[in-house]
Motif scaffolding. Structure first.
Motif, PDB file in Angstrom:
ATOM      1  N   MET A 131      60.928  69.284  24.358  1.00 16.78           N
ATOM      2  CA  MET A 131      59.593  69.001  24.880  1.00 16.78           C
ATOM      3  C   MET A 131      59.480  67.522  25.207  1.00 16.78           C
ATOM      4  N   ASP A 132      58.951  67.198  26.392  1.00 13.86           N
ATOM      5  CA  ASP A 132      58.794  65.817  26.801  1.00 13.86           C
ATOM      6  C   ASP A 132      57.641  65.164  26.058  1.00 13.86           C
ATOM      7  N   ALA A 133      57.807  63.886  25.770  1.00 10.01           N
ATOM      8  CA  ALA A 133      56.727  63.133  25.127  1.00 10.01           C
ATOM      9  C   ALA A 133      55.616  62.889  26.143  1.00 10.01           C
ATOM     10  N   LYS A 134      54.395  62.837  25.653  1.00 11.67           N
ATOM     11  CA  LYS A 134      53.261  62.554  26.532  1.00 11.67           C
ATOM     12  C   LYS A 134      53.306  61.094  26.974  1.00 11.67           C
ATOM     13  N   PRO A 135      52.965  60.806  28.234  1.00 10.53           N
ATOM     14  CA  PRO A 135      52.844  59.407  28.646  1.00 10.53           C
ATOM     15  C   PRO A 135      51.666  58.775  27.907  1.00 10.53           C
ATOM     16  N   SER A 136      51.745  57.476  27.682  1.00 16.66           N
ATOM     17  CA  SER A 136      50.687  56.805  26.921  1.00 16.66           C
ATOM     18  C   SER A 136      49.758  56.011  27.833  1.00 16.66           C
ATOM     19  N   ILE A 137      48.503  55.981  27.417  1.00 17.22           N
ATOM     20  CA  ILE A 137      47.469  55.208  28.106  1.00 17.22           C
ATOM     21  C   ILE A 137      46.811  54.308  27.074  1.00 17.22           C
ATOM     22  N   LEU A 138      46.663  53.037  27.435  1.00 20.43           N
ATOM     23  CA  LEU A 138      45.935  52.079  26.606  1.00 20.43           C
ATOM     24  C   LEU A 138      44.550  51.892  27.205  1.00 20.43           C
ATOM     25  N   ASP A 184      38.281  61.391  24.661  1.00 19.40           N
ATOM     26  CA  ASP A 184      37.980  62.829  24.684  1.00 19.40           C
ATOM     27  C   ASP A 184      38.484  63.491  25.964  1.00 19.40           C
ATOM     28  N   LEU A 185      38.385  62.789  27.066  1.00 20.80           N
ATOM     29  CA  LEU A 185      38.802  63.328  28.355  1.00 20.80           C
ATOM     30  C   LEU A 185      40.325  63.377  28.504  1.00 20.80           C
ATOM     31  N   LEU A 186      41.004  62.351  28.019  1.00 24.26           N
ATOM     32  CA  LEU A 186      42.438  62.201  28.299  1.00 24.26           C
ATOM     33  C   LEU A 186      43.372  62.673  27.194  1.00 24.26           C
ATOM     34  N   LYS A 187      42.865  62.821  25.979  1.00 22.19           N
ATOM     35  CA  LYS A 187      43.730  63.114  24.835  1.00 22.19           C
ATOM     36  C   LYS A 187      44.556  64.398  24.973  1.00 22.19           C
ATOM     37  N   PRO A 188      44.047  65.449  25.601  1.00 20.87           N
ATOM     38  CA  PRO A 188      44.876  66.654  25.712  1.00 20.87           C
ATOM     39  C   PRO A 188      46.179  66.444  26.497  1.00 20.87           C
ATOM     40  N   THR A 189      46.178  65.485  27.407  1.00 25.37           N
ATOM     41  CA  THR A 189      47.332  65.306  28.281  1.00 25.37           C
ATOM     42  C   THR A 189      48.150  64.050  27.972  1.00 25.37           C
ATOM     43  N   TYR A 190      47.530  63.054  27.368  1.00 24.26           N
ATOM     44  CA  TYR A 190      48.175  61.759  27.169  1.00 24.26           C
ATOM     45  C   TYR A 190      48.114  61.313  25.717  1.00 24.26           C
ATOM     46  N   LYS A 191      49.063  60.468  25.345  1.00 21.18           N
ATOM     47  CA  LYS A 191      49.001  59.763  24.061  1.00 21.18           C
ATOM     48  C   LYS A 191      48.077  58.569  24.302  1.00 21.18           C
ATOM     49  N   ILE A 192      47.035  58.451  23.503  1.00 23.62           N
ATOM     50  CA  ILE A 192      46.019  57.427  23.733  1.00 23.62           C
ATOM     51  C   ILE A 192      46.114  56.324  22.684  1.00 23.62           C
ATOM     52  N   MET A 193      46.056  55.087  23.169  1.00 20.89           N
ATOM     53  CA  MET A 193      45.911  53.912  22.311  1.00 20.89           C
ATOM     54  C   MET A 193      44.612  53.245  22.739  1.00 20.89           C
ATOM     55  N   ALA A 194      43.932  52.611  21.801  1.00 24.12           N
ATOM     56  CA  ALA A 194      42.667  51.965  22.133  1.00 24.12           C
ATOM     57  C   ALA A 194      42.610  50.581  21.522  1.00 24.12           C
ATOM     58  N   ALA A 195      41.914  49.691  22.224  1.00 22.68           N
ATOM     59  CA  ALA A 195      41.689  48.334  21.747  1.00 22.68           C
ATOM     60  C   ALA A 195      40.265  47.938  22.122  1.00 22.68           C
ATOM     61  N   LEU A 207      49.888  53.321  31.547  1.00 25.31           N
ATOM     62  CA  LEU A 207      48.684  52.906  32.253  1.00 25.31           C
ATOM     63  C   LEU A 207      47.783  52.162  31.281  1.00 25.31           C
ATOM     64  N   ILE A 208      47.106  51.130  31.783  1.00 26.53           N
ATOM     65  CA  ILE A 208      46.102  50.419  30.989  1.00 26.53           C
ATOM     66  C   ILE A 208      44.775  50.530  31.718  1.00 26.53           C
ATOM     67  N   VAL A 209      43.776  51.075  31.038  1.00 27.35           N
ATOM     68  CA  VAL A 209      42.411  51.140  31.557  1.00 27.35           C
ATOM     69  C   VAL A 209      41.674  50.008  30.862  1.00 27.35           C
ATOM     70  N   LEU A 210      41.258  48.998  31.634  1.00 30.83           N
ATOM     71  CA  LEU A 210      40.792  47.734  31.061  1.00 30.83           C
ATOM     72  C   LEU A 210      39.387  47.392  31.503  1.00 30.83           C
ATOM     73  N   GLY A 211      38.506  47.190  30.524  1.00 24.46           N
ATOM     74  CA  GLY A 211      37.171  46.682  30.816  1.00 24.46           C
ATOM     75  C   GLY A 211      37.271  45.197  31.114  1.00 24.46           C
ATOM     76  N   PHE A 212      36.475  44.708  32.045  1.00 19.36           N
ATOM     77  CA  PHE A 212      36.574  43.299  32.413  1.00 19.36           C
ATOM     78  C   PHE A 212      35.536  42.426  31.743  1.00 19.36           C
ATOM     79  N   MET A 213      34.408  42.954  31.402  1.00 15.24           N
ATOM     80  CA  MET A 213      33.359  42.145  30.783  1.00 15.24           C
ATOM     81  C   MET A 213      33.420  42.339  29.273  1.00 15.24           C
ATOM     82  N   MET A 214      34.223  41.482  28.623  1.00 13.62           N
ATOM     83  CA  MET A 214      34.372  41.547  27.176  1.00 13.62           C
ATOM     84  C   MET A 214      34.187  40.143  26.613  1.00 13.62           C
ATOM     85  N   PRO A 215      33.698  40.040  25.376  1.00 12.71           N
ATOM     86  CA  PRO A 215      33.552  38.710  24.766  1.00 12.71           C
ATOM     87  C   PRO A 215      34.919  38.117  24.426  1.00 12.71           C
TER      88      PRO A 215
END
Length: 91
Positions: free
Chosen positions: A1-8, A22-33, A49-57
């Motif tokens: 079985m192939d490993a799931k691709p990861s998303i940060l 909640d949306l991506l966990k069934p298909t991807y390995k999720i990391m959060a920061a 893939l990195i999903v990145l918010g731009f307005m952060m302190p």
């Protein structure tokens, strides 16, 4: 079985992270920061893939992008700077 691709997922708003997890966990390995420093540490594992918010302190998403880019190609990063955009102020 192939490993799931990861998303940060990086955002200082925990609700945004939860919705994406909640949306991506069934298909991807999720990391959060929740901030830029955590994002840079997590990015060392090489997410697909990195999903990145731009307005952060502290360290905004633009600075995170600059630092990530410098890991791969410092010369190219210096030439291509993202433009900062401002959200309209509420009246």
């Amino acid at each position: 079985m192939d490993a799931k691709p990861s998303i940060l997922i990086v955002d200082d708003e925990r609700l945004n992270i939860k919705v994406l997890v909640d949306l991506l966990k069934p298909t991807y390995k999720i990391m959060a920061a929740t901030n830029g420093e955590q994002a840079l540490k997590a990015a060392r594992s090489g997410p697909a893939l990195i999903v990145l918010g731009f307005m952060m302190p502290e360290m905004d998403g633009f600075e995170v992008c600059r630092r990530l880019c410098s890991w791969r190609s410092p010369d190219r990063c210096a030439k291509r700077r993202p433009k900062k955009t401002r959200r309209p102020q509420a009246s």
